[in-house]
Structures are given as structure tokens and as C-alpha cells.
Motif scaffolding. Structure first.
Motif, PDB file in Angstrom:
ATOM      1  N   GLY A 150     -16.137   9.993  50.508  1.00 45.35           N
ATOM      2  CA  GLY A 150     -14.836  11.069  50.298  1.00 45.35           C
ATOM      3  C   GLY A 150     -15.356  12.596  49.951  1.00 45.35           C
ATOM      4  O   GLY A 150     -14.249  13.365  49.806  1.00 45.35           O
ATOM      5  N   ALA A 151     -16.495  12.796  50.027  1.00 42.62           N
ATOM      6  CA  ALA A 151     -16.928  14.209  49.875  1.00 42.62           C
ATOM      7  C   ALA A 151     -16.400  14.877  51.062  1.00 42.62           C
ATOM      8  O   ALA A 151     -16.383  14.338  52.019  1.00 42.62           O
ATOM      9  CB  ALA A 151     -18.378  14.403  49.626  1.00 42.62           C
ATOM     10  N   SER A 152     -16.206  16.288  50.753  1.00 44.93           N
ATOM     11  CA  SER A 152     -15.970  16.889  52.092  1.00 44.93           C
ATOM     12  C   SER A 152     -17.388  17.543  52.742  1.00 44.93           C
ATOM     13  O   SER A 152     -18.383  17.262  52.380  1.00 44.93           O
ATOM     14  CB  SER A 152     -15.179  18.382  51.682  1.00 44.93           C
ATOM     15  OG  SER A 152     -16.479  19.476  51.249  1.00 44.93           O
ATOM     16  N   PRO A 153     -17.165  17.855  54.024  1.00 44.13           N
ATOM     17  CA  PRO A 153     -18.569  18.143  55.003  1.00 44.13           C
ATOM     18  C   PRO A 153     -19.331  18.983  54.218  1.00 44.13           C
ATOM     19  O   PRO A 153     -20.629  18.985  54.287  1.00 44.13           O
ATOM     20  CB  PRO A 153     -17.801  18.384  56.376  1.00 44.13           C
ATOM     21  CG  PRO A 153     -16.510  17.687  56.330  1.00 44.13           C
ATOM     22  CD  PRO A 153     -15.954  17.834  55.176  1.00 44.13           C
ATOM     23  N   SER A 154     -18.610  20.077  53.772  1.00 41.20           N
ATOM     24  CA  SER A 154     -19.317  21.177  53.374  1.00 41.20           C
ATOM     25  C   SER A 154     -20.266  20.622  51.918  1.00 41.20           C
ATOM     26  O   SER A 154     -21.483  20.853  51.790  1.00 41.20           O
ATOM     27  CB  SER A 154     -18.569  22.580  52.885  1.00 41.20           C
ATOM     28  OG  SER A 154     -17.830  22.252  51.877  1.00 41.20           O
ATOM     29  N   GLN A 155     -19.564  19.839  51.045  1.00 39.49           N
ATOM     30  CA  GLN A 155     -20.143  19.387  50.021  1.00 39.49           C
ATOM     31  C   GLN A 155     -21.550  18.501  50.341  1.00 39.49           C
ATOM     32  O   GLN A 155     -22.218  18.557  49.630  1.00 39.49           O
ATOM     33  CB  GLN A 155     -19.195  18.546  49.209  1.00 39.49           C
ATOM     34  CG  GLN A 155     -18.224  19.536  48.500  1.00 39.49           C
ATOM     35  CD  GLN A 155     -16.960  18.533  47.839  1.00 39.49           C
ATOM     36  OE1 GLN A 155     -16.564  17.340  48.179  1.00 39.49           O
ATOM     37  NE2 GLN A 155     -16.637  19.148  46.603  1.00 39.49           N
TER      38      GLN A 155
END
Length: 100
Positions: free
Chosen positions: A69-74
Motif C-alpha cells: 500500500g505504499a505510494s510509488p514515490s515512497q
């Protein structure tokens, strides 16, 4: 439990239990579930997360974080940090997957 059975339960104040003696060998496994948020809140949060982050092959760190569930940038940033953390003292990268 009966012979040849697997018993799973939460071990907390909601499920009091005790370990009794036995006449045969038995095996136990302990698993700790922690969220990244909880780990990062600690005094050595990022270091602890990098040290204990082990995605299951064939996933990379980035792919595992995206699935969690992390964002792509994270996920991309953490992949890079994880790669830096895996470098040994000579500067040689020990991680197979590092961000460019």
C-alpha cells in the motif's frame, strides 16, 4: 492440543495461556507483526526498518512495499535507502536490487 495438530492463537492479554511440561519434543514459533509506521516511530526507525525488511522472493523491496500500500514515490525512495543500508564497510553493494 491433540497429537499432530497445529495450534495458532494471539498471545496477549485477551488470550491468557500457559506452557505446560511435556514428555516429548515440541516446537514453537513466534512471529511479531509490526507496521512500518510503528517501526519508524522508534529511536532508530529507518535503520530498524531497513534491517528487518525482508520481502519474499522474487519481489524487490519496491514491489513488496507497493503491494503493502505504499505510494510509488515512497516505495522507490525506500528501495534506494534499503540499497544504501545493505552496503558493507568497503562500499561494495550487497543488495541485488538497488535503485538507480
Amino acid at each position: 492440543p491433540l497429537a499432530n495438530r497445529l495450534l495458532l492463537f494471539w498471545s496477549n492479554e485477551d488470550c491468557p495461556h500457559e506452557v505446560l511440561s511435556t514428555h516429548r519434543d515440541r516446537y514453537a514459533m513466534t512471529v511479531w507483526y509490526r507496521t512500518g509506521h510503528d517501526i519508524l516511530a522508534g529511536p532508530k526507525g529507518l535503520e530498524s526498518l531497513c534491517r528487518n525488511l525482508h520481502p519474499v522472493a522474487p519481489l524487490t523491496v519496491e514491489e513488496g512495499l507497493l503491494r503493502a500500500g505504499a505510494s510509488p514515490s515512497q516505495a522507490k525512495h525506500m528501495e534506494f535507502v534499503y540499497g544504501l543500508h545493505k552496503k558493507d564497510k568497503t562500499g561494495q553493494n550487497l543488495s541485488a536490487d538497488t535503485a538507480s
